[in-house]
Design an enzyme around this catalytic site. Structure first.
Site, PDB file in Angstrom:
ATOM      1  N   ASP A  29       0.863  -1.209  -0.008  1.00 16.62           N
ATOM      2  CA  ASP A  29       0.013   0.044   0.105  1.00 16.62           C
ATOM      3  C   ASP A  29       1.012   1.273   0.021  1.00 16.62           C
ATOM      4  O   ASP A  29       2.007   1.237   0.830  1.00 16.62           O
ATOM      5  CB  ASP A  29      -0.800  -0.008   1.274  1.00 16.62           C
ATOM      6  N   ILE A  30       0.531   2.116  -0.809  1.00 21.04           N
ATOM      7  CA  ILE A  30       1.400   3.369  -0.900  1.00 21.04           C
ATOM      8  C   ILE A  30       1.216   4.362   0.117  1.00 21.04           C
ATOM      9  O   ILE A  30       2.316   5.333   0.347  1.00 21.04           O
ATOM     10  CB  ILE A  30       1.151   4.131  -2.404  1.00 21.04           C
ATOM     11  N   GLU A  88     -12.223   4.017  -1.179  1.00 24.84           N
ATOM     12  CA  GLU A  88     -11.459   4.868  -1.968  1.00 24.84           C
ATOM     13  C   GLU A  88     -11.240   4.155  -3.338  1.00 24.84           C
ATOM     14  O   GLU A  88     -11.307   4.889  -4.243  1.00 24.84           O
ATOM     15  CB  GLU A  88     -10.004   4.851  -1.166  1.00 24.84           C
ATOM     16  N   HIS A  93      -9.800  -5.310  -2.594  1.00 22.44           N
ATOM     17  CA  HIS A  93      -8.600  -5.406  -2.155  1.00 22.44           C
ATOM     18  C   HIS A  93      -8.985  -5.792  -0.646  1.00 22.44           C
ATOM     19  O   HIS A  93      -9.527  -5.208   0.069  1.00 22.44           O
ATOM     20  CB  HIS A  93      -7.984  -4.218  -2.199  1.00 22.44           C
ATOM     21  N   HIS A  95      -6.901  -5.672   2.624  1.00 17.88           N
ATOM     22  CA  HIS A  95      -5.610  -4.856   3.351  1.00 17.88           C
ATOM     23  C   HIS A  95      -5.041  -6.113   4.654  1.00 17.88           C
ATOM     24  O   HIS A  95      -5.766  -6.656   5.240  1.00 17.88           O
ATOM     25  CB  HIS A  95      -6.106  -3.855   4.179  1.00 17.88           C
TER      26      HIS A  95
HETATM   27  P1  5GP Z   1      -9.898   1.549   0.290  1.00 15.98           P
HETATM   28  O1  5GP Z   1     -10.451   1.631  -0.862  1.00 15.98           O
HETATM   29  O2  5GP Z   1      -9.846   0.304   1.228  1.00 15.98           O
HETATM   30  O3  5GP Z   1     -10.630   2.659   1.400  1.00 15.98           O
HETATM   31  O4  5GP Z   1      -8.451   2.024   0.380  1.00 15.98           O
HETATM   32  C1  5GP Z   1      -7.655   2.050  -0.752  1.00 15.98           C
HETATM   33  C2  5GP Z   1      -6.108   1.902  -0.441  1.00 15.98           C
HETATM   34  O5  5GP Z   1      -5.480   1.850  -1.318  1.00 15.98           O
HETATM   35  C3  5GP Z   1      -5.496   2.951   0.471  1.00 15.98           C
HETATM   36  O6  5GP Z   1      -4.802   2.119   1.600  1.00 15.98           O
HETATM   37  C4  5GP Z   1      -4.467   3.437  -0.359  1.00 15.98           C
HETATM   38  O7  5GP Z   1      -3.309   3.968   0.510  1.00 15.98           O
HETATM   39  C5  5GP Z   1      -4.163   2.478  -1.289  1.00 15.98           C
HETATM   40  N1  5GP Z   1      -3.909   3.223  -2.697  1.00 15.98           N
HETATM   41  C6  5GP Z   1      -4.608   4.096  -3.251  1.00 15.98           C
HETATM   42  N2  5GP Z   1      -4.064   4.375  -4.499  1.00 15.98           N
HETATM   43  C7  5GP Z   1      -2.861   3.421  -4.392  1.00 15.98           C
HETATM   44  C8  5GP Z   1      -1.819   3.504  -5.674  1.00 15.98           C
HETATM   45  O8  5GP Z   1      -1.932   4.042  -6.579  1.00 15.98           O
HETATM   46  N3  5GP Z   1      -0.881   2.598  -5.616  1.00 15.98           N
HETATM   47  C9  5GP Z   1      -0.891   1.781  -4.142  1.00 15.98           C
HETATM   48  N4  5GP Z   1       0.131   1.040  -4.030  1.00 15.98           N
HETATM   49  N5  5GP Z   1      -1.962   1.807  -3.082  1.00 15.98           N
HETATM   50  C10 5GP Z   1      -2.785   2.943  -3.598  1.00 15.98           C
END
Ligand code: 5GP
Length: 129
Positions: A29-30, A88, A93, A95
Site C-alpha cells: 500500500d502506497i 477509495e 482488495h 488490506h
Molecule cells: P480503501 O479503498 O480500502 O478505502 O483504500 C484504498 C487503499 O489503496 C488505501 O490504503 C490507499 O493508500 C491505497 N492506494 C490508493 N492508490 C494507490 C496506488 O496508486 N498505489 C498503491 N500501492 N496503493 C494505493
C-alpha cells in the site's frame, strides 16, 4: 475505465509488487498504516468483495494467507490484521497490516516511508514466499 489497481496489474502505474499468480496480485500500500501494509487483489476487476463468486473469494483468502504468513516472518509484529474497506478504490482488495496495537488498524493514522524502505520491505516479504 480501468481502476488504479488494474493499471498497477498491467504496470501502467508503478508499484512495489510482492507476488502474483494468474489470478491475484499482492503489492505494498502506497499510504501505509504500518510498515509492511500490503494489498491483495483479484486481477479481474470487481468493486465489492461480496460480489465475487465463491471460488474467487475463497482463492483470494487463500492467496492472502500465503502473503500474510510471509509478512509475519518479514516484519516484527504481534500479528497480521486483515481488513476490507474499498471506499477509495472500487477494485476488491484485502488490506494485510502488521499490527502491534489496535491503532495500527486505524486508517486515519498513517506512517511515512522512504522509497528505500518500500524496496527493502518488498524484498524482505518476497524472500519469505
Ligand atoms: P480503501 O479503498 O480500502 O478505502 O483504500 C484504498 C487503499 O489503496 C488505501 O490504503 C490507499 O493508500 C491505497 N492506494 C490508493 N492508490 C494507490 C496506488 O496508486 N498505489 C498503491 N500501492 N496503493 C494505493
Amino acid at each position: 475505465m480501468a481502476s488504479i489497481f488494474s493499471k498497477i496489474i498491467t504496470g501502467e502505474i508503478p508499484s512495489y509488487k510482492i507476488y502474483e499468480d494468474d489470478s491475484f496480485l499482492a503489492f505494498l500500500d502506497i499510504n501505509p498504516n504500518a510498515l509492511g501494509h500490503t494489498l491483495c487483489i483479484p486481477k479481474k476487476e470487481t468493486d465489492q468483495i461480496f460480489d465475487l463468486d465463491d471460488k474467487t473469494l475463497s482463492e483470494l483468502i487463500i492467496f492472502s494467507k500465503k502473503i500474510a504468513n510471509a509478512i509475519k516472518k518479514a516484519v516484527v509484529c504481534e500479528r497480521v490484521g486483515m481488513s476490507v474497506i474499498g471506499l477509495e478504490v472500487p477494485h476488491v482488495h484485502i488490506h494485510l497490516i502488521p499490527i502491534n496495537s489496535m491503532n495500527d488498524m486505524n486508517f486515519n493514522s498513517k506512517i511515512e516511508m522512504t522509497e528505500a524502505q518500500f524496496i527493502e520491505t518488498m524484498n524482505k516479504i518476497k524472500s519469505y514466499i
